[in-house]
Design an enzyme around this catalytic site. Structure first.
Site, PDB file in Angstrom:
ATOM      1  CB  CYS A  57      -0.990  -0.033   1.150  1.00 59.91           C
ATOM      2  SG  CYS A  57      -2.417   1.060   0.912  1.00 59.91           S
TER       3      CYS A  57
ATOM      4  CG  HIS B 258      -4.120  -3.882   2.670  1.00 57.86           C
ATOM      5  ND1 HIS B 258      -3.299  -3.537   3.728  1.00 57.86           N
ATOM      6  CD2 HIS B 258      -4.470  -2.724   2.077  1.00 57.86           C
ATOM      7  CE1 HIS B 258      -3.169  -2.223   3.768  1.00 57.86           C
ATOM      8  NE2 HIS B 258      -3.872  -1.704   2.778  1.00 57.86           N
TER       9      HIS B 258
ATOM     10  CD  GLU C 276      -2.743  -6.701   5.296  1.00 55.64           C
ATOM     11  OE1 GLU C 276      -3.506  -5.737   5.442  1.00 55.64           O
ATOM     12  OE2 GLU C 276      -2.016  -6.843   4.284  1.00 55.64           O
TER      13      GLU C 276
END
Length: 386
Positions: A280, A364, A366
């Site tokens: 990001c 993202h 995760e």
């Protein structure tokens, strides 16, 4: 409650309001923290994960409009918090928040919002607000909650108009950790909680520009020992920790502003052939360090179902995103290769630096997108540290 261009007294039952910088006034029912806050109004299309969204530091200085109408009905708990630092200042939802219906809940959403100083506004036509953002871009606004329906609309309007907006704003310093520490904890499992960190393995120094804790857990799951350091940590301090690789975290604000102190550090790490992985904001800063540029997006990408094409093999990943700036793929310099693109609008979602062990992604991995389409990125990074 629908849009109103009037600054008249609130309608019956209205205990919350959103005042846009253009003078638009949106009435609703307030919940959570009592007071007011200024920020950029964005929208998020995810159906789940509202607690993770609101505690993601990347949402600092933002007011999140949730397009899914039922927000808060599974309550909150301490395990799903992404960070203890500031995240979103508030949220806007369609339906009134009800009592929780999850066995994992330890606190009602309204109570949790108040405890975290976040302001909520319900009863809003979120479809109309989302369409407005899509057409006109993300506006500056003030969200306010008063149980007694006491609002100074002209004052709130001036506040919204005086706020400079996110472009040119460095927020990483405000949400970064103040000192370095060894990360402890791995991914979460039902009935077990968070796992343990590895005691051996490659050492990753993670620069915290406003990170989500789950990123560090997934680096640990991939086999890395992680040390988290503040956003303004110098190259000398990083190298003194003897890292095998450096991770660049997500975070809020304008990457060009944060880049004033972050880019020279990243550029020197590239010159030292240090393996680097950015997510990001970290991805955007890596691009700036390699000579690319970043641009403010019209409405940004925020949600949990964004399709991204991996150019090396054509595989499409379903990803989670939260960004209002992007690396400009129309002007990538020599040596910067585009690796991923958004199938929504063709914007850049990944780069690698030719001749270096350095890459980044805009999304993202995760955040359980797909739900596991992108976890390979952590394994790829830790695997190259060998």
């Amino acid at each position: 409650m629908a849009f109103s261009a009037s600054s008249a007294a609130p309608p019956a039952g209205a205990t919350g309001v959103l005042v846009l910088a253009d003078g638009t006034v949106v009435w609703g029912k307030g919940f959570g923290h009592v007071g007011h806050a200024v920020g950029e109004v964005c929208f998020n299309t995810a159906m789940t994960g509202y607690q993770e969204v609101l505690t993601d530091p990347s949402y600092a200085a933002q007011i999140v409009t949730f397009t899914f109408p039922h927000i808060g009905n599974v309550g909150t708990n301490e395990e799903d918090i992404e960070s203890e630092v500031e995240g979103a200042v508030g949220c806007i939802v369609r339906e009134e928040v009800t009592a929780h219906s999850s066995f994992r809940a330890t606190r009602e959403f309204d109570e949790w919002m108040a405890g975290h100083l976040k302001i909520g506004l319900s009863g809003v036509d979120t479809r109309a607000l989302t369409r407005r953002i899509r057409v006109a871009g993300a506006p500056n606004a003030v969200i306010a909650h008063s149980p007694k329906s006491e609002f100074d609309i002209p004052a709130l309007l001036r506040m919204a108009q005086d706020w400079p907006g996110l472009e040119g704003m460095d927020l990483a310093k405000t949400v970064s950790r103040e000192k370095h520490h060894g990360w402890e904890g791995g991914p979460w499992e039902l009935g077990k909680g968070y796992g343990a960190s590895p005691k051996a393995g490659p050492h990753v120094v993670a620069i915290d520009y406003g990170s989500k804790d789950n990123i560090f857990r997934n680096l640990a799951r991939a086999g890395a020992r992680v040390t988290v350091v503040p956003a303004e940590t110098s190259v000398a301090e990083i190298m003194a920790m003897a890292p095998d690789g450096v991770f660049l975290s997500n975070g809020p604000g304008d990457p060009a502003a944060t880049g004033s102190y972050a880019v020279p550090v990243i550029r020197e790490l590239l010159d030292r052939d240090m393996p680097i992985f950015g997510i990001c904001l970290g991805h955007q800063l890596l691009g700036l360090a390699a000579g690319a540029r970043t641009v403010k997006m019209h409405q940004g990408h925020r949600g949990a179902n964004h399709p991204v094409k991996r150019l090396e093999d054509g595989v499409v990943e379903i990803t989670s995103m939260n960004h209002g700036f992007a690396v400009d793929n129309a002007a990538l310099p020599d040596g910067v290769e585009e690796t991923h693109v958004s199938l929504f609008d063709g914007t850049n979602c990944g780069i690698s630096i030719r001749g270096k062990k350095a890459f980044g992604v805009q999304y993202h991995p995760e955040a359980s997108p797909g739900p596991q389409d992108s976890f390979y990125l952590f394994e790829r990074f830790v695997g190259m540290l060998g």
